[in-house]
Every structure is written in structure tokens, then in C-alpha cells.
Motif scaffolding. Structure first.
Motif, PDB file in Angstrom:
ATOM      1  N   LEU A 287      27.889  -8.632 -18.221  1.00 51.62           N
ATOM      2  CA  LEU A 287      26.668  -9.050 -17.524  1.00 51.62           C
ATOM      3  C   LEU A 287      26.976 -10.012 -16.384  1.00 51.62           C
ATOM      4  N   GLY A 288      28.272 -10.301 -16.161  1.00 54.09           N
ATOM      5  CA  GLY A 288      28.646 -11.211 -15.086  1.00 54.09           C
ATOM      6  C   GLY A 288      28.659 -12.663 -15.497  1.00 54.09           C
ATOM      7  N   ALA A 289      28.475 -12.957 -16.787  1.00 56.86           N
ATOM      8  CA  ALA A 289      28.488 -14.334 -17.266  1.00 56.86           C
ATOM      9  C   ALA A 289      29.921 -14.772 -17.552  1.00 56.86           C
TER      10      ALA A 289
ATOM     11  N   ALA B  19      18.862 -11.989 -21.269  1.00 55.81           N
ATOM     12  CA  ALA B  19      19.640 -10.827 -20.838  1.00 55.81           C
ATOM     13  C   ALA B  19      20.784 -10.549 -21.809  1.00 55.81           C
ATOM     14  N   ILE B  20      21.430 -11.613 -22.305  1.00 54.93           N
ATOM     15  CA  ILE B  20      22.513 -11.433 -23.285  1.00 54.93           C
ATOM     16  C   ILE B  20      21.958 -10.890 -24.592  1.00 54.93           C
ATOM     17  N   ALA B  21      20.827 -11.448 -25.051  1.00 54.77           N
ATOM     18  CA  ALA B  21      20.234 -11.004 -26.316  1.00 54.77           C
ATOM     19  C   ALA B  21      19.843  -9.542 -26.266  1.00 54.77           C
ATOM     20  N   ARG B  22      19.336  -9.092 -25.102  1.00 54.90           N
ATOM     21  CA  ARG B  22      18.922  -7.696 -24.987  1.00 54.90           C
ATOM     22  C   ARG B  22      20.112  -6.740 -25.051  1.00 54.90           C
ATOM     23  N   GLU B  23      21.282  -7.188 -24.615  1.00 55.70           N
ATOM     24  CA  GLU B  23      22.461  -6.320 -24.636  1.00 55.70           C
ATOM     25  C   GLU B  23      23.074  -6.203 -26.025  1.00 55.70           C
ATOM     26  N   LEU B  24      22.781  -7.153 -26.896  1.00 56.09           N
ATOM     27  CA  LEU B  24      23.307  -7.098 -28.264  1.00 56.09           C
ATOM     28  C   LEU B  24      22.397  -6.223 -29.113  1.00 56.09           C
ATOM     29  N   PRO B  25      22.940  -5.453 -30.045  1.00 52.54           N
ATOM     30  CA  PRO B  25      22.095  -4.559 -30.853  1.00 52.54           C
ATOM     31  C   PRO B  25      21.152  -5.332 -31.763  1.00 52.54           C
ATOM     32  N   GLY B  26      19.988  -4.725 -32.054  1.00 52.27           N
ATOM     33  CA  GLY B  26      19.019  -5.345 -32.949  1.00 52.27           C
ATOM     34  C   GLY B  26      18.180  -6.383 -32.219  1.00 52.27           C
TER      35      GLY B  26
END
Length: 404
Positions: A336-338, A369-376
Motif C-alpha cells: 500500500l506504499g506504507a 486502508a491497511i485494515a481493508r487489505e487484511l482478510p476478515g
């Protein structure tokens, strides 16, 4: 209830379609896990205009969880026409299959199809004698506008019976109609939720079917009657009505939920349901913590601190007990560029079942944005201070094991 599929859905139910009246139950925005059962009893009293009289509809229902994102329901609808003083089974069997197509943070959705079998004879003036069927989509958006407020949306295309307009005592005909409903549910206390909605209906077929029009206000309330049971009341008051739905109606639904502790239900799905409830409780506790004053900490003599990486950036801490997850999460964050300033496992910390993304003020968008990329569904927490001065801390839980 977070969340409907993340929360198991506050107002989860199905429509008593195939009647001449509006759907008596609130929205179904989640499905049951395998082995779970809902036993329901539905009753509705509908008064029609133009001298068409009043009908009483009742239906026992059984809802069953299926593997995957599906459940099904079986019912046996009965109708009694108070004007004609006649009653009969409206159909021998009503079947319904539901599919959960949306299960995300604060959003859930279910698509349902239903059909009736063995419809009553039109000669008994209880129904059209035709098979009824329909397709319904229900959506829920939690914490809409204010915490504790849920927005519900429904759209439906149905081929169902309608009371013949201006022809009292002559029964029903089959008609096609489109309907839409929007409503708000409010958490008023433990086990209580008032509801207010608006429902509109329009005919979708040729001839008299195109004349079907209605607009109605639908107030309701849900309240728990036990640890596993609840009662729902839903009213229907028409502002505009042209031969499709009742002028006034009241519906009552009793639901008993059977949730096996083990065995029949798939263990993974059962754990997901338990974790969703824990997430909801954790969110509530955290919200209360933010409202409490923070006591001043006593002065401690300064102790030499170990050298830490440069402040800022993202810190990844693995509390899952699965070492390989550290690299997977780092790759996701960096994708994500972080900037990941440090990543490590902490075996001395008790194993975490649910992952958490913590962030400092001003870092909410990056954290989401990070939370959305992780499953669940990952829990988000804003903190005044984070470990090592990081902007965002990702605490890896065992729920991310699916990334391997």
C-alpha cells in the motif's frame, strides 16, 4: 450485533411473501451458520379498503443454516378471510434460499429467492391458485450517521397474489410488482430496537397489474424475551394505496434461535460468530474507556530504554503464534506504499485471536486502508500514544492464519 454478517444482524428475518399484504418482517441481512436453526411464528392482520374486508395470515417457519454463505427457510402459510368467513392453507409449502453477498465492516447484504408450492384453489377465495415467487435484496449499513443507528434498504421483484380491487368477495389474482423500502433502526437499550421505515410498491405488468401503487409508513420495534428468543412488531399504514397492499396492518413475529455449542455447527463458522460478538463488546468497552478521565501516573525514575527504530511509520507485532504471518502482513502493508519501521513476533505475549489496527490521530485513513487489505473484519482503535512512537501498529491475531 456486529456485524450482520459481521454483526449477526439486528432485524434479521425473511418476508412472508405470497400474501396479499406487505412483507411483515424486517430485513434479513445475514445468514445462519451450518447447524443453526431459527424457529419462527408469524401472524398478521390486514385491513383492505374499498369494502374488501380483512384477512388474517399465519405461518410457522423453520430457518436452517447451510454450508458456505447460504441458509434456507420452509414455511406453511395459512390465510383466513374474515369477510368471507373462510380459511385454508394459502400454499402447502413456501421455500426460500438466502445468499450472503456482502459481509464487510459496517455493511452486510443478503439476496433471497422464494417460491410457493401447492397453492390454494382460487375457488376458495383464499388465493389466486397460482404459484408465487420473488427475488429480494436486503442491505444494512450500521452506525449510519450516528453510532447505534442502522440504515436498512430493500428492493424486490415479486410475482404474488393481490386482492382484487373494487370487487369484494371475488378473491385474488396473480400480479407482478416492484417494491422498495428504506428504514432506520435505533439501539434504544439492551435487546430493544425501534424501527421506522417507508415502503413503496408499483405494478410491473400489463393491464391492471400496472395500476398497483402504494406508499406506506412502517413503524416497528424488536425486543428480547429471553436469551434465545425475541418478538418483533411491525405496523403498516398506507398513505397512498391503489389495489395492491392493505390500508392498515399489524404483524407479530416470534423467533427462537437454536445455536448448538458444538457438533452440528461448523466449528469455524461458530468461532466467527463468537468473535463477531466479542468484537462488538470490545468496541463498546473501548468507547467507554475514551469517555473516562485518564488518571495521572506517578512519576517513575527514568530507566535507560533500549535503542528503538526511528519514530513514525508502521509497526507490525505478531501475537498469533504463527511466525510466517509476519512477512505476509509486512508485504501487504508495504504494497500500500506504507513504510514498515519494524516487524517482529512477541512469543511472550498471550496469543491474540482477533487482529487489531491501532493508529494515532490523523492516521485514520491510512489505518482503514491497511485494515481493508487484511482478510476478515479488523478492529480499528485510535490511541493517543502507540508503542515506540509509531503512527500505526498492526497487532496480528490468529484470524489472519487464512493468509497462508
Amino acid at each position: 450485533m456486529r456485524r450482520g454478517g459481521p454483526r449477526s444482524l439486528l432485524l434479521a428475518a425473511a418476508a412472508l411473501s405470497g400474501t396479499a399484504a406487505a412483507s411483515p418482517l424486517p430485513f434479513q441481512t445475514g445468514v445462519l451458520a451450518p447447524g443453526e436453526l431459527d424457529l419462527q411464528g408469524v401472524a398478521g392482520l390486514s385491513r383492505f379498503g374499498a369494502g374488501q374486508g380483512t384477512t388474517l395470515d399465519a405461518e410457522p417457519r423453520l430457518r436452517i443454516g447451510l454450508p458456505g454463505s447460504f441458509d434456507m427457510a420452509l414455511g406453511a402459510p395459512y390465510r383466513y378471510d374474515l369477510e368471507l368467513d373462510r380459511g385454508a392453507m394459502h400454499s402447502v409449502l413456501r421455500t426460500e434460499l438466502a445468499y450472503r453477498f456482502l459481509d464487510a465492516e459496517a455493511r452486510s447484504g443478503v439476496l433471497r429467492g422464494y417460491a410457493t408450492f401447492g397453492p390454494s384453489s382460487a375457488r376458495r377465495d383464499i388465493g389466486s391458485g397460482s404459484h408465487n415467487l420473488g427475488l429480494i435484496a436486503d442491505l444494512a449499513f450500521e452506525d449510519w450517521g450516528d453510532p447505534g443507528t442502522t440504515l436498512y434498504l430493500r428492493g424486490a421483484l415479486e410475482r404474488a397474489d393481490r386482492r382484487l380491487p373494487d370487487q369484494p368477495g371475488t378473491g385474488y389474482e396473480l400480479a407482478t410488482r416492484l417494491s422498495a423500502e428504506a428504514g432506520l433502526g435505533f439501539e434504544a437499550g439492551t435487546g430493544v430496537e425501534p424501527y421506522i421505515g417507508v415502503r413503496g410498491t408499483h405494478g410491473a405488468g400489463p393491464g391492471r397489474s400496472a395500476d398497483q401503487q402504494s406508499l406506506a409508513l412502517r413503524p416497528g420495534i424488536r425486543f428480547a424475551t429471553g436469551a434465545r428468543s425475541e418478538v418483533r412488531l411491525l405496523g403498516h399504514v398506507a398513505a397512498v394505496e391503489h389495489g395492491v397492499e392493505p390500508e392498515r396492518a399489524i404483524f407479530v413475529t416470534w423467533t427462537y434461535r437454536h445455536r448448538p455449542a458444538s457438533g452440528g455447527a461448523d466449528l469455524g463458522e461458530e468461532l466467527k460468530g463468537t468473535q463477531r460478538r466479542l468484537d462488538e463488546l470490545s468496541q463498546r468497552v473501548w468507547g467507554l474507556e475514551q469517555r473516562l478521565p485518564v488518571p495521572a501516573e506517578p512519576q517513575q525514575p527514568a530507566a535507560p530504554a533500549p535503542a528503538a527504530p526511528e519514530a513514525g511509520g508502521v509497526l507490525v507485532l505478531n501475537h498469533s503464534g504463527v511466525d510466517d504471518l509476519t512477512a505476509r502482513v509486512v508485504d501487504t502493508v508495504e504494497g500500500l506504499g506504507a513504510s514498515v519501521r519494524d516487524a517482529r513476533a512477541e512469543p511472550a505475549v498471550a496469543r491474540r485471536e482477533r487482529s487489531v489496527v491501532r493508529y494515532r490521530k490523523g492516521q485514520g485513513e491510512r489505518a482503514r486502508a491497511i485494515a481493508r487489505e487484511l482478510p476478515g473484519y479488523q478492529l480499528l482503535e485510535e490511541r493517543a500514544e502507540l508503542a515506540g512512537g509509531a503512527d500505526i501498529v498492526v497487532l496480528i491475531g490468529f484470524d489472519l492464519e487464512r493468509m497462508l
